[in-house]
Design a protein around this motif. Structure first.
Motif, PDB file in Angstrom:
ATOM      1  N   ARG A  48       2.911   8.309  -6.628  1.00 10.12           N
ATOM      2  CA  ARG A  48       2.140   9.541  -6.785  1.00 10.12           C
ATOM      3  C   ARG A  48       1.982   9.845  -8.271  1.00 10.12           C
ATOM      4  N   HIS A  57      -2.679   0.383   0.357  1.00  7.25           N
ATOM      5  CA  HIS A  57      -1.849   1.534   0.719  1.00  7.25           C
ATOM      6  C   HIS A  57      -2.241   2.049   2.104  1.00  7.25           C
ATOM      7  N   GLY A 100       7.380   6.848  -2.689  1.00  8.02           N
ATOM      8  CA  GLY A 100       5.946   6.614  -2.674  1.00  8.02           C
ATOM      9  C   GLY A 100       5.349   6.766  -4.048  1.00  8.02           C
ATOM     10  N   ASP A 132       4.256  10.200   5.363  1.00  7.08           N
ATOM     11  CA  ASP A 132       3.768  10.190   3.990  1.00  7.08           C
ATOM     12  C   ASP A 132       4.194   8.954   3.210  1.00  7.08           C
ATOM     13  N   CYS A 133       5.425   8.479   3.456  1.00  4.35           N
ATOM     14  CA  CYS A 133       5.906   7.310   2.707  1.00  4.35           C
ATOM     15  C   CYS A 133       6.108   6.096   3.600  1.00  4.35           C
ATOM     16  N   CYS A 168       9.960  10.647  -2.074  1.00  5.47           N
ATOM     17  CA  CYS A 168       8.990  11.307  -1.202  1.00  5.47           C
ATOM     18  C   CYS A 168       9.354  12.785  -1.070  1.00  5.47           C
TER      19      CYS A 168
END
Length: 398
Positions: free
Chosen positions: A244, A38, A242, A235-236, A180
């Motif tokens: 989480r 990641h 993404g 973030d993605c 996201c």
């Protein structure tokens, strides 16, 4: 993902699993690699970022049963040289546009139909079905760019027997792909927007020739979406989705049984291109109870009693889900007899409450002291004198 990439890439190798791997093995390999590769765990490492993207693309194909089937059969087709064996050659002047399914010209569905030489003795079990479906899906827009409902997700939770009977609100932690929260699925950095792909003009497909055949393939520049993100969401990484972990509340209804599934609408994987999310299915596993068992909506309990209690009659204190209740046992009740207590069983929402079934069973003392043994021998003699025979009429005995 273009058809050419389907032929050139080994998605199984990308995930490190054999082509015979089960769906669970593929999922486990993907999760392991996704954690290792990641971008958040490997900042500024572009090579790891590319590997993460390749692993995600491989999982997107192999985790979908229909895509995996097409992928396996298409690669098997081209590796076997099936085209060469047929002697097929496109007619001179056949254009790439005409070769697209649904364009009004050359149609793979017709080429591989029931009257085609490609289907005679087809060792691959339906080449026409594979390619006809494959190229029809290419159509006028990439399949990956079309709105598509998110996949359903399944998980399990475990409850005690009494929790399952009473029902409860259960906090459940779920890990997996989600929209996201920073870019809300657009893939663009907050404050920026996507732009129309200048190469496919927002259509999502481009025309190519491969070995004399015309293919309508997803655009390489926008990856079949019709849009380009110049400034990806940090973030993605521009994916719009993404992995989480989140906590959701699961309302487990009263009376849920072992193995029953609870459906949570729109709590599964997010949809593509604005399509709705899939559902989350929670399978409930119920631990056994040391006192109670269950038969449908009825609760069952076995109460040990002495011979004297059954012979002379007694009042027993019997456990229920709400406490203790008194049950009168008449004299002469037989071991194994069941007494029904109405409305003391499992309650379902909007349904009648089940009953509590109390079964009495004689418990024989493993040892007797001298006084008890003498008293029991005296009783046996009195019983014989009275003419009582517990086996009278049994097995033909007179």
């Amino acid at each position: 993902m273009t058809q050419r990439e389907w032929l050139d890439r080994d998605f199984y190798a990308a995930l490190g699993v054999p082509s015979t791997a089960s769906a669970e093995e593929i999922k486990k390999a993907y999760r392991t690699l996704a954690r290792e590769l990641h971008p958040d765990a490997n900042p500024h490492n572009t090579q790891v970022g590319e590997r993460f993207k390749a692993v995600s693309e491989a999982y997107a194909v192999l985790s979908d049963p229909a895509k995996r089937k097409d992928y396996d059969r298409t690669r098997r087709l081209f590796r076997s040289g099936a085209f060469a064996r047929t002697g097929f050659r496109p007619e001179a002047g056949t254009t790439t546009t005409a070769a697209r399914a649904g364009s009004g010209g050359f149609d793979f569905g017709d080429l591989f139909g029931s009257h085609s030489p490609f289907t005679v003795g087809d060792p691959l079990g339906g080449v026409g079905d594979v390619l006809g479906d494959l190229f029809r899906r290419a159509g006028t827009r990439a399949a990956s760019a079309r709105p598509r409902r998110g996949r359903d997700v399944e998980t399990e939770t475990r409850l005690s027997f009494r929790e399952a009977v009473a029902g409860m609100v259960l906090p459940l932690r779920v890990s997996g792909p989600m929209v996201c929260t920073s870019c809300h699925g657009s893939g663009a950095r907050p404050g920026t927007r996507q732009r129309t792909c200048p190469h496919c003009h927002g259509v999502g497909t481009r025309n190519r020739n491969q070995g004399g055949l015309g293919f309508g393939e997803p655009c390489d520049d926008c990856r079949g979406t019709g849009s380009i993100v110049d400034t990806p969401c940090p973030d993605c990484q521009g994916a719009g989705i993404g992995d989480r972990t989140r906590t959701i509340s699961v309302h487990v209804p009263p009376g849920v049984s072992d193995g029953q599934r609870v459906r949570l609408p729109a709590q599964g994987e997010p949809g593509l291109a604005g399509a709705p999310s899939g559902d989350l299915y929670v399978t409930v596993r119920v631990d056994p109870d040391p006192v109670f068992a269950r038969s449908g909506d009825d609760l069952t309990v076995t109460v040990p009693v002495s011979f004297a209690e059954l012979a002379l009659g007694t009042v027993l204190s019997v456990p229920t889900l709400d406490g203790q209740i008194s049950v009168k046992i008449p004299p002469g009740a037989q071991s194994g007899k069941t007494f029904r207590l109405r409305g003391r069983g499992v309650a379902h929402r909007g349904a009648a409450v089940g009953d509590l079934l109390v079964t009495v069973e004689v418990a024989v003392p493993p040892e007797l002291d001298h006084e008890a043994a003498e008293a029991l021998r005296a009783y046996a003699r009195a019983e014989e004198t009275s003419g009582f025979d517990p086996r009278a009429g049994w097995a033909g005995k007179r």
